[in-house]
Enzyme design. Structure first.
Site, PDB file in Angstrom:
ATOM      1  N   HIS A  63      -2.418  10.966  27.736  1.00  0.00           N
ATOM      2  CA  HIS A  63      -2.263   9.508  27.644  1.00  0.00           C
ATOM      3  C   HIS A  63      -2.901   9.013  28.929  1.00  0.00           C
ATOM      4  CE1 HIS A  63       0.153   8.814  24.124  1.00  0.00           C
ATOM      5  NE2 HIS A  63       1.079   9.670  24.488  1.00  0.00           N
ATOM      6  N   ARG A  93      -4.580   7.864  21.951  1.00  0.00           N
ATOM      7  CA  ARG A  93      -4.726   6.432  22.255  1.00  0.00           C
ATOM      8  C   ARG A  93      -4.037   5.536  21.229  1.00  0.00           C
ATOM      9  NH1 ARG A  93      -4.985   1.857  22.281  1.00  0.00           N
ATOM     10  NH2 ARG A  93      -6.350   0.404  23.385  1.00  0.00           N
ATOM     11  N   LYS A  94      -3.858   6.057  20.043  1.00  0.00           N
ATOM     12  CA  LYS A  94      -3.211   5.278  18.969  1.00  0.00           C
ATOM     13  C   LYS A  94      -3.819   3.890  18.826  1.00  0.00           C
ATOM     14  CE  LYS A  94       1.282   7.612  19.269  1.00  0.00           C
ATOM     15  NZ  LYS A  94       1.175   8.349  20.534  1.00  0.00           N
ATOM     16  N   ILE A  98      -8.636  -4.342  14.992  1.00  0.00           N
ATOM     17  CA  ILE A  98      -9.748  -4.487  14.053  1.00  0.00           C
ATOM     18  C   ILE A  98     -10.948  -3.660  14.534  1.00  0.00           C
ATOM     19  CG2 ILE A  98      -9.041  -6.767  13.247  1.00  0.00           C
ATOM     20  CD1 ILE A  98     -11.333  -7.887  15.107  1.00  0.00           C
ATOM     21  N   THR A 101     -12.965  -4.602  17.740  1.00  0.00           N
ATOM     22  CA  THR A 101     -12.234  -4.432  19.007  1.00  0.00           C
ATOM     23  C   THR A 101     -12.082  -2.961  19.367  1.00  0.00           C
ATOM     24  OG1 THR A 101     -11.053  -6.492  18.610  1.00  0.00           O
ATOM     25  CG2 THR A 101     -10.068  -4.993  20.216  1.00  0.00           C
ATOM     26  N   TYR A 214      13.219  16.347  17.658  1.00  0.00           N
ATOM     27  CA  TYR A 214      12.541  17.639  17.758  1.00  0.00           C
ATOM     28  C   TYR A 214      12.914  18.583  16.626  1.00  0.00           C
ATOM     29  CZ  TYR A 214      11.413  16.317  22.584  1.00  0.00           C
ATOM     30  OH  TYR A 214      10.948  15.680  23.701  1.00  0.00           O
TER      31      TYR A 214
HETATM   32  P1  5BU Z   1       7.563  15.217  24.096  1.00  0.00           P
HETATM   33  O1  5BU Z   1       7.783  15.244  25.565  1.00  0.00           O
HETATM   34  O2  5BU Z   1       7.318  16.617  23.496  1.00  0.00           O
HETATM   35  O3  5BU Z   1       8.618  14.457  23.343  1.00  0.00           O
HETATM   36  O4  5BU Z   1       6.179  14.425  23.948  1.00  0.00           O
HETATM   37  C1  5BU Z   1       5.639  14.132  22.704  1.00  0.00           C
HETATM   38  C2  5BU Z   1       4.246  13.543  22.867  1.00  0.00           C
HETATM   39  O5  5BU Z   1       3.715  13.295  21.583  1.00  0.00           O
HETATM   40  C3  5BU Z   1       4.179  12.222  23.613  1.00  0.00           C
HETATM   41  O6  5BU Z   1       2.964  12.209  24.332  1.00  0.00           O
HETATM   42  C4  5BU Z   1       4.135  11.168  22.527  1.00  0.00           C
HETATM   43  O7  5BU Z   1       3.383  10.042  22.881  1.00  0.00           O
HETATM   44  C5  5BU Z   1       3.436  11.900  21.407  1.00  0.00           C
HETATM   45  N1  5BU Z   1       3.858  11.503  20.041  1.00  0.00           N
HETATM   46  C6  5BU Z   1       5.138  11.651  19.574  1.00  0.00           C
HETATM   47  O8  5BU Z   1       6.030  12.110  20.296  1.00  0.00           O
HETATM   48  N2  5BU Z   1       5.439  11.306  18.299  1.00  0.00           N
HETATM   49  C7  5BU Z   1       4.515  10.795  17.458  1.00  0.00           C
HETATM   50  O9  5BU Z   1       4.821  10.522  16.300  1.00  0.00           O
HETATM   51  C8  5BU Z   1       3.195  10.648  17.959  1.00  0.00           C
HETATM   52  C9  5BU Z   1       2.904  11.014  19.237  1.00  0.00           C
HETATM   53 BR1  5BU Z   1       1.914   9.999  16.874  1.00  0.00          BR
END
Ligand code: 5BU
Length: 262
Positions: A63, A93-94, A98, A101, A214
């Protein structure tokens, strides 16, 4: 949905998307389906973690906009590490705007994401123009896009017909859309093979206090047929031995994969 029994290597041969091919090949050769999500705010820390986990990952997820001391040297160092350890880079980056942009957000500004990130991702919410816009920048640079078909967080609105429409959008842009960020494999249509990457993976915790949820590599890769586990705090969280955890998640992800293809 049937579970894919084919190996990553076989899928590399069959894939019609150049970056998916490269990704599957790398996973097979390096024997890892682990992506580490390095959400840290200091350049030095990001580089240090990337170098430590490098040998165990297929993909480094960033990120970039949370790094307080971002500069072009960070990009150069990340590219160097990607070469040294043989991994790809995914800027999470998600994009969600449009087409016109997102073209600018992807190519320009401080981060110039398209110039260094092999993979980025986008929400399908604005409609197909978001893909057209990103593709006009990314495809000539051999980049790939993941569509956010589902999210790991509690109460996500990306479900049902939204997820279905995302799959249809991907099908119309298979040259650029390599697959999905999702919790499970979403399509097993003959002749197409989207790669699935899943965040929300943890071996010790069930979630955090802000809705993250998780599941284990076995559930994600084995039972749900995803291809890549994305792990963040489970590896670099407070008090963790980064190398030890990276190995542990790499082993768990790979064991789940072997159990699936056998
Ligand atoms: P974690 O620390 O394992 O919870 O981090 C998860 C990463 O995955 C984190 O960078 C989120 O921005 C990214 N992520 C997420 O957790 N869930 C999603 O649905 C998406 C991205 Br898309």
């Amino acid at each position: 949905m049937s579970i894919v029994r084919k190996s990553y290597g076989e899928r590399a041969k069959l894939s019609t998307n150049d970056l998916s091919k490269k990704m599957f090949d790398l996973m097979e050769k390096k024997q890892t389906n682990l992506s580490v999500a390095v959400d840290v705010t200091k350049k030095r820390e990001l580089i240090e973690i990337a170098d430590k986990v490098g040998p165990y990952i297929c993909l480094l997820k960033t990120h970039i906009d949370i790094v307080e001391d971002f500069d072009n040297d960070l990009v150069e160092q990340l590219k160097r590490l990607a070469k040294k350890h043989n991994f790809l880079i995914f800027e999470d980056r998600k994009f969600a705007d449009i087409g016109s942009t997102v073209q600018l957000q992807y190519s320009s500004g401080i981060y110039k994401i398209a110039s260094w990130a092999d993979i980025t991702n986008a929400h399908p919410i604005p409609g197909e123009g978001i893909i057209t816009g990103l593709k006009s920048i990314g495809l000539p640079l051999n980049r790939g896009l993941l569509l956010l078909a589902e999210m790991s967080s509690a109460g996500s609105l990306a479900t049902g017909s939204y997820t279905d429409a995302t799959i249809s959008m991907a099908r119309r842009h298979k040259d650029f859309v390599m697959g999905f960020v999702a919790g499970r494999r979403l399509s097993d249509r003959e002749g197409e093979d989207f790669i699935t990457m899943s965040p929300g993976v943890g071996l010790d915790d069930k979630g955090d206090s802000m809705g993250q949820q998780y599941r284990t590599p076995k559930e994600v890769i084995g039972a749900c047929g995803s291809d890549v586990i994305i792990v963040g705090r489970g590896i670099y969280g407070k008090g963790k031995d980064v190398v030890k955890e990276a190995k542990r998640y790499r082993d768990a992800g790979w064991a789940a994969y072997l159990g699936r293809i056998e």
